[in-house]
Design a protein around this motif. Structure first.
Motif, short mmCIF file in Angstrom:
data_model
loop_
_atom_site.label_atom_id
_atom_site.label_comp_id
_atom_site.label_asym_id
_atom_site.label_seq_id
_atom_site.Cartn_x
_atom_site.Cartn_y
_atom_site.Cartn_z
N THR A 125 0.69 -13.00 57.76
CA THR A 125 1.76 -12.58 58.68
C THR A 125 1.11 -11.82 59.84
O THR A 125 -0.05 -11.38 59.75
N LYS A 176 3.69 -22.07 61.42
CA LYS A 176 3.51 -21.30 60.20
C LYS A 176 2.06 -20.84 60.07
O LYS A 176 1.14 -21.60 60.28
N ASP A 199 -6.19 -16.02 62.11
CA ASP A 199 -5.45 -16.31 60.86
C ASP A 199 -6.42 -16.86 59.82
O ASP A 199 -6.31 -18.05 59.47
#
Ligand code: ADP
Length: 151
Positions: free
Chosen positions: A47, A43, A12
């Motif tokens: 995505t 979170k 990420d």
């Protein structure tokens, strides 16, 4: 028997540090599955779909590298895809302490799985997805730490 490894992480986003480890491991395994671990309660900045396409674009010229997602225990995912090896990168002694515990716990739960570590190249050893996210959130340019597909 095919030698299948998974390279688990959050990616990420994926960085040049991850790419270096995967590229160097390609000759060691018949197949490497980049396994994006997710936790629906956590979170992320990118995505799952974005991370999958960033990884696919980065490794489009390496047919033995693919990407999948999983939730839950890494060793359960290994079983699912028939992988006997977990590939990890080692940047520092901080990584070592953390990785050693996880590797020992995974072996305690399933002694057929081996964790294989590759030491990060010096020039990539300070790159982390966390710092890259901080740079991006604050409007900085993180290109030098990221593979072409994310430029
Ligand atoms: P997580 O912290 O969720 O495990 P990462 O995606 O950061 O996720 O890490 C996945 C793997 O990649 C870990 O083994 C980590 O040590 C390795 N890694 C991360 N950054 C680098 C880097 N710059 N050089 C080498 N290995 C790295």
């Amino acid at each position: 028997m095919k030698r299948i490894a998974i390279f688990p992480g959050s990616f990420d986003p994926i960085t040049k540090g991850h790419v270096d480890i995967i590229s160097r491991a390609v000759s060691l395994f018949d197949e490497i599955i980049i396994a994006i671990g997710y936790n629906s309660a956590k979170k992320s900045m990118f995505t799952l779909e974005e991370r999958i396409s960033q990884i696919e674009a980065t490794f489009s010229d390496l047919p033995s590298v693919s990407v999948q997602t999983y939730e839950g225990l890494t060793i359960e995912f290994c079983k699912k895809v028939n992988a006997k090896y977990i590939l990890r990168g080692m940047r520092s002694e901080h990584d070592f302490e953390f990785e050693r515990s996880i590797a020992l716990m995974n072996t305690a739960m399933n002694n057929e799985i081996e964790t294989i570590f590759l030491v990060s190249k010096a020039e990539y050893s300070t790159i982390s997805s966390t710092i890259v996210r901080d740079i991006m959130r604050n409007g900085g340019d993180a290109k030098q730490f990221l593979p072409e597909a994310l430029h």
